[in-house]
Each structure stands twice: as C-alpha cells, then as structure tokens.
Design an enzyme around this catalytic site. Structure first.
Site, PDB file in Angstrom:
ATOM      1  N   ARG A 154      37.392  65.413 126.424  1.00  0.00           N
ATOM      2  CA  ARG A 154      37.840  64.529 125.444  1.00  0.00           C
ATOM      3  C   ARG A 154      37.407  63.287 125.679  1.00  0.00           C
ATOM      4  O   ARG A 154      36.887  63.046 126.816  1.00  0.00           O
ATOM      5  CB  ARG A 154      39.451  64.327 125.612  1.00  0.00           C
ATOM      6  CG  ARG A 154      40.261  65.530 125.619  1.00  0.00           C
ATOM      7  CD  ARG A 154      41.696  65.164 125.853  1.00  0.00           C
ATOM      8  NE  ARG A 154      42.725  66.116 125.879  1.00  0.00           N
ATOM      9  CZ  ARG A 154      42.861  67.263 126.983  1.00  0.00           C
ATOM     10  NH1 ARG A 154      42.493  66.999 128.017  1.00  0.00           N
ATOM     11  NH2 ARG A 154      43.685  68.328 126.504  1.00  0.00           N
ATOM     12  N   LYS A 178      45.157  64.931 129.930  1.00  0.00           N
ATOM     13  CA  LYS A 178      46.601  64.554 129.498  1.00  0.00           C
ATOM     14  C   LYS A 178      47.711  64.926 130.528  1.00  0.00           C
ATOM     15  O   LYS A 178      47.416  66.067 131.195  1.00  0.00           O
ATOM     16  CB  LYS A 178      46.845  65.506 128.228  1.00  0.00           C
ATOM     17  CG  LYS A 178      46.150  65.048 127.022  1.00  0.00           C
ATOM     18  CD  LYS A 178      46.559  65.564 125.545  1.00  0.00           C
ATOM     19  CE  LYS A 178      45.960  64.844 124.680  1.00  0.00           C
ATOM     20  NZ  LYS A 178      46.275  65.600 123.188  1.00  0.00           N
ATOM     21  N   HIS A 251      34.774  64.843 118.880  1.00  0.00           N
ATOM     22  CA  HIS A 251      35.417  65.608 119.430  1.00  0.00           C
ATOM     23  C   HIS A 251      35.068  67.055 119.098  1.00  0.00           C
ATOM     24  O   HIS A 251      35.409  68.225 119.392  1.00  0.00           O
ATOM     25  CB  HIS A 251      36.825  65.884 118.672  1.00  0.00           C
ATOM     26  CG  HIS A 251      37.949  66.272 119.499  1.00  0.00           C
ATOM     27  ND1 HIS A 251      38.411  65.919 120.500  1.00  0.00           N
ATOM     28  CD2 HIS A 251      38.984  67.096 118.885  1.00  0.00           C
ATOM     29  CE1 HIS A 251      39.501  66.551 120.855  1.00  0.00           C
ATOM     30  NE2 HIS A 251      39.696  67.205 119.909  1.00  0.00           N
ATOM     31  N   ARG A 254      33.501  69.076 121.934  1.00  0.00           N
ATOM     32  CA  ARG A 254      34.870  69.814 122.673  1.00  0.00           C
ATOM     33  C   ARG A 254      35.029  71.158 122.247  1.00  0.00           C
ATOM     34  O   ARG A 254      35.232  72.243 122.640  1.00  0.00           O
ATOM     35  CB  ARG A 254      36.180  68.982 122.902  1.00  0.00           C
ATOM     36  CG  ARG A 254      37.216  69.736 123.601  1.00  0.00           C
ATOM     37  CD  ARG A 254      38.211  68.482 124.032  1.00  0.00           C
ATOM     38  NE  ARG A 254      39.490  69.084 124.383  1.00  0.00           N
ATOM     39  CZ  ARG A 254      39.913  69.362 125.347  1.00  0.00           C
ATOM     40  NH1 ARG A 254      39.063  69.365 126.537  1.00  0.00           N
ATOM     41  NH2 ARG A 254      41.272  69.606 125.600  1.00  0.00           N
ATOM     42  N   HIS A 277      43.959  72.671 129.155  1.00  0.00           N
ATOM     43  CA  HIS A 277      45.183  72.836 128.145  1.00  0.00           C
ATOM     44  C   HIS A 277      46.388  73.473 128.833  1.00  0.00           C
ATOM     45  O   HIS A 277      46.368  74.391 129.773  1.00  0.00           O
ATOM     46  CB  HIS A 277      44.793  73.737 126.906  1.00  0.00           C
ATOM     47  CG  HIS A 277      44.012  73.250 126.137  1.00  0.00           C
ATOM     48  ND1 HIS A 277      43.098  73.970 125.045  1.00  0.00           N
ATOM     49  CD2 HIS A 277      44.033  71.981 125.401  1.00  0.00           C
ATOM     50  CE1 HIS A 277      42.667  73.185 123.835  1.00  0.00           C
ATOM     51  NE2 HIS A 277      43.092  71.865 124.381  1.00  0.00           N
ATOM     52  N   TYR A 286      41.124  75.556 119.222  1.00  0.00           N
ATOM     53  CA  TYR A 286      39.747  75.215 119.368  1.00  0.00           C
ATOM     54  C   TYR A 286      38.763  76.151 119.145  1.00  0.00           C
ATOM     55  O   TYR A 286      37.702  75.857 118.991  1.00  0.00           O
ATOM     56  CB  TYR A 286      39.744  74.729 120.937  1.00  0.00           C
ATOM     57  CG  TYR A 286      39.925  73.260 120.912  1.00  0.00           C
ATOM     58  CD1 TYR A 286      39.285  72.492 121.301  1.00  0.00           C
ATOM     59  CD2 TYR A 286      41.434  72.998 120.891  1.00  0.00           C
ATOM     60  CE1 TYR A 286      39.585  70.963 121.512  1.00  0.00           C
ATOM     61  CE2 TYR A 286      41.897  71.505 121.019  1.00  0.00           C
ATOM     62  CZ  TYR A 286      41.077  70.650 121.268  1.00  0.00           C
ATOM     63  OH  TYR A 286      41.374  69.220 121.442  1.00  0.00           O
TER      64      TYR A 286
END
Length: 310
Positions: A154, A178, A251, A254, A277, A286
């Site tokens: 990211r 994240k 992005h 990715r 993830h 994705y």
C-alpha cells in the site's frame, strides 16, 4: 437531554477503535463520515444519539444524489456509521442499530485494474530518455514503484519504510500494515537494483542538504521524509507518463502484484498472506484471473474435469 456532547461521544468511540487496533487511516475515515452526518442540512444541531433510520436514509441519498460520490466512497461512509451505531448499541446508548435495512446504490466499480505485465515491464525498465534536471527524482520514483510492485505494498506502507526495515542480505523488507499487522515481503532482482541506485542518490541528497538523516527510505531533495501524497503523486505521474492511456494510480501496482502472482501460482492463500489481508474476501477483490489460468485451475482441481480418469 443527553449526558454526553457529540464531541465527547465521538472521542469515546474513536478511543475504542484504537483499542481494537484499527489503523489510523480507518479511524480517520470513520471519523470523517460521522462529521459529515453532523454537517448534513437535515441533521444540523441534532445529537448523534437521535440518529434513526430516516436520517441514515437521507444521508445515503444526499451523498449519492447531491454530492454524487462513488459507490465505493458511499460504502466507506456507511461502514463508519454502521460501526458507530454498533458501538452505541454495545454501550446501551441506543436500543437498535438502524443500519440493518439501509441499501447501498452501486453506481460503478472504481477499483483500479491490474497493469499488463508487458506494459509494466516497459515502464519500470525506464528506456525513455531521462530529463537531467529530474534524473535523480525519477530514479527515486522508479525505486518506489519497483518496491511497491515487488511486495504488493500500500502507499502508506511504502511511505513508512525505514532503512532499518530493509535487509539487503536476505532481500526482505519488514512492513507494518493495517491494524498494526507486521509482515515480511520480498525484494526481487529488479527491485534490488533500483533500490541500490536510489540509496546512492539518497546519501548524496542527505550530504548536500546538510541535515540529520531522518531514517526513512524515501526522502525529498531537502533530505526530509517525503510527504505521502507527494510520493503517491510522483509514482502516479511515472505510470501515466508511459503514454498508453490512463492505467491507474499507484494502487494499481498492488492489484497488479496480486493478479500476476495468483496467475502464476494459483495459490490465493499465499497471495493473501503477501498482501497482508485479514480476510480472503479482500484478496479476491484484488485478483483479476486470466481465462487460461481459470481453465487450468478448474482442470487441476475438479475430480471429473481431467481427460483421463483412473
């Protein structure tokens, strides 16, 4: 009369999100959507605990029809409101979560498309003549793009890389994603070459600027940590300069990483791990699977799809 002001209630909710290890980006997005609700013409001057089904429906209609936001943005807004109502329900501030029957109007799919392998190779091989004035900056941006694509990063993860996170001996990079989830990503040969070139330029910039090393991998000519938005804009400009149309933002790198890795390995669980993830559903969004890979995956996996049965 409510015992807490809107500001106090919002802060209490945000503090709970931090305890749940929600990322700063998620917390900011959630906060933004609640503040948007307070700014709505039909809700100004009201308390958040007075939210009901009608107000949420009006919010959805206003964002979709008046503000004309994308379905993706509207989803983010409604996700924040849903989380807020769930928190209030847990704390018994409200008796019902009014989100249950609110529907999202899907107007478009704004996810970036993966970049074709050949196109990406042309961009990253950098065969176009360099402008001497911006030569070093372009080499920095190429290194950023190589690393982003090599590890499926990211933009926030790319921006946060420190020199101490890099192991040149093992070709590995430590990334904090994240929810403060740490993972290790790998640097390919091309990424290593671009990184090595950039590190030489980086040292020269630090020396020329006469400043203390900030420790971050990507810096501006001033020697300071480059702003995240500026780094993203530089990489987007690098991708769009190829001249093959609008191939997306950073992005898209990715998404390209995810699709290209899956189409080679057919191992979605490994791709999920590499992307960092938490859920497999996020990884599936994705991945763009090419038709031949889909057919081969089916033939390999389905017990009655092989030509010769034992």
């Amino acid at each position: 009369m409510h015992s807490m002001t809107n500001e106090e209630l919002i802060q209490e909710w945000l503090d709970s999100l931090k305890l749940e290890n929600k990322s700063d980006m998620t917390i900011n997005e959630y906060k933004k959507c609640i503040l948007l609700m307070l700014e709505m013409p039909f809700f100004k001057g009201k308390h958040l605990l007075d939210l009901n089904r009608e107000y949420i429906s009006l919010f959805r209609l206003h964002r979709a029809d008046v503000d004309a936001v994308s379905a993706r943005t509207l989803n983010k807004n409604l996700s924040g409101i849903k989380n807020f109502l769930s928190y209030c329900l847990r704390r018994k501030y409200i008796l019902e979560n009014f989100f249950t029957d609110i529907q999202v109007k899907y107007k478009n799919n704004s996810l970036p498309r993966p970049i074709a392998v050949d196109t990406l190779n042309e961009i990253l091989d950098n065969k176009a003549p360099l402008n001497p004035k911006y030569n070093n900056q372009k080499l920095r941006d190429l290194a950023a793009a190589e690393i982003a694509y090599s590890g499926g990063l990211r933009i926030s993860e790319l921006h946060a890389i420190k020199l101490s996170d890099i192991s040149l001996s093992t070709l590995q990079l430590k990334v904090l994603g994240k929810g403060n989830r740490e993972r290790i990503v790998f640097l390919g040969k091309k990424a290593l070459e671009a990184l090595s070139t950039w590190l030489l330029i980086r040292n020269k910039w630090i020396s020329k600027a006469g400043v203390e090393d900030c420790g971050y991998l990507f810096i501006a000519p001033s020697g300071k940590h480059i702003a995240k938005n500026h780094l993203g804009a530089c990489m987007t400009a690098l991708l769009k300069a190829h001249g093959s149309g609008n191939i997306g933002s950073t992005h898209a790198l990715r998404h390209s990483f995810a699709s290209h890795m899956y189409n080679k390995t057919k191992d979605i669980r490994s791709v999920q791990e590499m992307l960092g993830h938490k859920s497999l559903a996020s990884t599936q969004v994705y991945i763009l699977v090419d038709h031949e890979t889909l057919i081969e995956s089916y033939k390999d996996a389905h017990p009655r799809a092989r030509a010769n049965q034992d």
